[in-house]
Design a protein around this motif. Structure first.
Motif, PDB file in Angstrom:
ATOM      1  N   TYR A 176       0.834  -1.201   0.000  1.00  0.00           N
ATOM      2  CA  TYR A 176       0.000   0.000   0.000  1.00  0.00           C
ATOM      3  C   TYR A 176       0.865   1.247   0.000  1.00  0.00           C
ATOM      4  CZ  TYR A 176      -3.661   3.215   1.300  1.00  0.00           C
ATOM      5  OH  TYR A 176      -4.523   4.265   1.329  1.00  0.00           O
TER       6      TYR A 176
ATOM      7  N   HIS B  29       0.971   4.264   6.227  1.00  0.00           N
ATOM      8  CA  HIS B  29      -0.003   4.304   7.321  1.00  0.00           C
ATOM      9  C   HIS B  29       0.392   5.339   8.353  1.00  0.00           C
ATOM     10  CE1 HIS B  29      -0.942   0.459   5.423  1.00  0.00           C
ATOM     11  NE2 HIS B  29      -2.154   0.740   5.794  1.00  0.00           N
TER      12      HIS B  29
ATOM     13  N   GLY C 245      -7.998  -6.401   4.187  1.00  0.00           N
ATOM     14  CA  GLY C 245      -7.422  -5.070   3.940  1.00  0.00           C
ATOM     15  C   GLY C 245      -8.261  -4.024   4.639  1.00  0.00           C
TER      16      GLY C 245
ATOM     17  N   ASP D  14      -5.467  -7.028   8.154  1.00  0.00           N
ATOM     18  CA  ASP D  14      -4.653  -6.107   7.373  1.00  0.00           C
ATOM     19  C   ASP D  14      -3.192  -6.471   7.609  1.00  0.00           C
ATOM     20  OD1 ASP D  14      -5.427  -3.103   6.065  1.00  0.00           O
ATOM     21  OD2 ASP D  14      -3.306  -3.426   6.534  1.00  0.00           O
ATOM     22  N   ALA D  15      -2.346  -6.104   6.648  1.00  0.00           N
ATOM     23  CA  ALA D  15      -0.915  -6.390   6.789  1.00  0.00           C
ATOM     24  C   ALA D  15      -0.214  -5.334   7.633  1.00  0.00           C
ATOM     25  CB  ALA D  15      -0.271  -6.451   5.404  1.00  0.00           C
TER      26      ALA D  15
ATOM     27  N   LEU E 104      -2.467 -10.759   2.667  1.00  0.00           N
ATOM     28  CA  LEU E 104      -3.120 -11.432   1.544  1.00  0.00           C
ATOM     29  C   LEU E 104      -2.071 -11.854   0.514  1.00  0.00           C
ATOM     30  CD1 LEU E 104      -5.965  -8.833   1.071  1.00  0.00           C
ATOM     31  CD2 LEU E 104      -6.228 -11.142   1.951  1.00  0.00           C
TER      32      LEU E 104
ATOM     33  N   ARG F 117     -12.787  -3.487   0.670  1.00  0.00           N
ATOM     34  CA  ARG F 117     -12.926  -2.227  -0.081  1.00  0.00           C
ATOM     35  C   ARG F 117     -11.542  -1.654  -0.328  1.00  0.00           C
ATOM     36  NH1 ARG F 117     -16.238   2.694   2.618  1.00  0.00           N
ATOM     37  NH2 ARG F 117     -14.349   2.849   3.896  1.00  0.00           N
TER      38      ARG F 117
HETATM   39  C1  LIG Z   1      -6.859   2.011   0.738  1.00  0.00           C
HETATM   40  S1  LIG Z   1      -6.679   1.085   2.208  1.00  0.00           S
HETATM   41  C2  LIG Z   1      -8.392   0.611   2.426  1.00  0.00           C
HETATM   42  C3  LIG Z   1      -8.731   0.368   3.865  1.00  0.00           C
HETATM   43  C4  LIG Z   1     -10.200  -0.001   4.121  1.00  0.00           C
HETATM   44  N1  LIG Z   1     -10.586  -1.218   3.403  1.00  0.00           N
HETATM   45  C5  LIG Z   1     -11.122   1.140   3.756  1.00  0.00           C
HETATM   46  O1  LIG Z   1     -11.795   1.064   2.728  1.00  0.00           O
HETATM   47  O2  LIG Z   1     -11.144   2.127   4.528  1.00  0.00           O
HETATM   48  C6  LIG Z   1      -5.934  -0.425   1.663  1.00  0.00           C
HETATM   49  C7  LIG Z   1      -5.563  -1.336   2.827  1.00  0.00           C
HETATM   50  O3  LIG Z   1      -5.184  -2.597   2.294  1.00  0.00           O
HETATM   51  C8  LIG Z   1      -4.086  -3.071   3.046  1.00  0.00           C
HETATM   52  N2  LIG Z   1      -3.324  -4.007   2.226  1.00  0.00           N
HETATM   53  C9  LIG Z   1      -2.681  -3.773   1.057  1.00  0.00           C
HETATM   54  N3  LIG Z   1      -2.079  -4.888   0.613  1.00  0.00           N
HETATM   55  C10 LIG Z   1      -2.347  -5.848   1.540  1.00  0.00           C
HETATM   56  C11 LIG Z   1      -2.013  -7.218   1.652  1.00  0.00           C
HETATM   57  N4  LIG Z   1      -1.258  -7.837   0.741  1.00  0.00           N
HETATM   58  N5  LIG Z   1      -2.452  -7.912   2.729  1.00  0.00           N
HETATM   59  C12 LIG Z   1      -3.229  -7.324   3.655  1.00  0.00           C
HETATM   60  N6  LIG Z   1      -3.570  -6.014   3.618  1.00  0.00           N
HETATM   61  C13 LIG Z   1      -3.138  -5.286   2.573  1.00  0.00           C
HETATM   62  C14 LIG Z   1      -3.287  -1.833   3.374  1.00  0.00           C
HETATM   63  O4  LIG Z   1      -2.433  -2.055   4.486  1.00  0.00           O
HETATM   64  C15 LIG Z   1      -4.387  -0.822   3.634  1.00  0.00           C
HETATM   65  O5  LIG Z   1      -4.722  -0.737   4.998  1.00  0.00           O
END
Ligand SMILES: C[S@@+](CC[C@H](N)C(=O)[O-])C[C@H]1O[C@@H](n2cnc3c(N)ncnc32)[C@H](O)[C@@H]1O
Length: 295
Positions: A12, A16, A54, A78-79, A113, A128
């Motif tokens: 991402y 953060h 995520g 989440d990661a 993921l 999302r």
């Molecule tokens: C744009 S944010 C969206 C957060 C939340 N779903 C929302 O809509 O408010 C994307 C999120 O996906 C997580 N993310 C990205 N790649 C990931 C992965 N491979 N495994 C787990 N989480 C991941 C990021 O850490 C981030 O918190």
């Protein structure tokens, strides 16, 4: 419900930092009602056990908890430990809207993921703004579908950024929106991720059982849209603009970020213009066949 996964950094790109987490929460104020409506339309309902992948600061997790009610449960994964820390603190304060009643239990776990395992299948996997950040979203979808019980649901929402514009066109807001789109592109973000969800589901052999698309828009008086645009510009101008020459020229034209909200608000009010935001596209599959999937 338990989830495990590799402890690697997610891809991402906005990171953060506290500023980015604040931006996600602001973005959620605009999109949460749309997400809630789409989740209900897809079939999320009372008593369900849900995995939100995520989850970031937890906004979708809390929205789902409001739908599944006190007999349901939602786990956000989440990661990013920093995002999970914020999500847990918000949960301890009562969720996205402190004091909200009748919500299902929420919990948050670290997992990357697509390496997610559960002790038992869930009724729904939702997410999302996450598939567009994954290098191989089709494999991720396939693997996530195995976590859903037969007859359960898989629901993903992503943005199609192409509608982003000001009508009638104004110079400052137009430049800011253009800069955001350029920075996202430089950053490798798929501007059409939302519209591409449909084919991703097909490629993952999860034929869509439904889809929806909603585009928020608002003028100078809107309490969220202009602050969100400025905060997105601020986040991206520190991250991606360093690498793009054209974008650097645009940022010079846009000028001081601290006064940007006031300047944009006056310009848009004077032009009686409306800002058209990215479309939230939602695609879902109700997965009667998922037990058979092996790939
Ligand atoms: C744009 S944010 C969206 C957060 C939340 N779903 C929302 O809509 O408010 C994307 C999120 O996906 C997580 N993310 C990205 N790649 C990931 C992965 N491979 N495994 C787990 N989480 C991941 C990021 O850490 C981030 O918190």
């Amino acid at each position: 419900m338990t989830a495990t996964g590799a402890r690697e950094e997610s891809g991402y790109s906005l990171g953060h930092s506290p500023t980015e987490i604040d931006r996600l929460v602001l973005q959620a104020r605009l999109y949460d009602p749309i997400t809630t409506q789409a989740l209900r339309l897809a079939g999320l309902g009372s008593g369900m056990r849900v995995l939100d992948v995520g989850c970031g600061a937890g906004d979708v997790t809390f929205a789902a908890a409001g739908i599944v009610g006190p007999t349901g449960a939602v786990t956000g994964i989440d990661a990013a430990p920093a995002a999970l820390e914020v999500a847990r603190a918000r949960a301890a304060r009562g969720g996205a809207e402190p004091g909200g009643e009748g919500e299902g239990a929420v919990s948050f776990r670290e997992a990357t993921l697509p390496d997610v395992t559960l002790e038992e299948p869930v009724d729904a996997v939702i997410g999302r703004l996450v598939l567009g950040h994954l290098p191989d979203p089709v494999t991720a979808l396939r693997r996530l579908s195995r976590l859903v019980r037969p007859g359960g649901l898989i629901v993903f929402q992503d943005f199609d950024n192409h509608p982003l514009r000001v009508v009638p066109a104004t110079s400052l807001a137009g430049a800011v929106l253009q800069a955001i789109a350029e920075a996202l592109t430089v950053d490798g973000t798929d501007l059409g991720a939302g519209a591409r969800l449909y084919s991703l589901f097909q490629e993952a052999e999860l034929p869509p059982s439904g889809l929806s698309a909603t585009t928020p828009m608002g003028g100078a008086e809107d309490a969220v849209i202009l602050p969100l645009v400025v905060q997105t510009y601020r986040a991206l101008s520190t991250a991606a603009f360093r690498t793009g020459l054209r974008a650097r020229e645009t940022t010079r034209r846009i000028g001081d970020v601290d006064s940007l909200l006031d300047r944009m608000r006056s310009e848009i009010a004077e032009a009686r213009a409306v800002v058209i935001m990215p479309t939230a596209v939602t695609v879902w599959n109700s997965a009667p066949e998922c037990a058979k999937r092996t790939s």
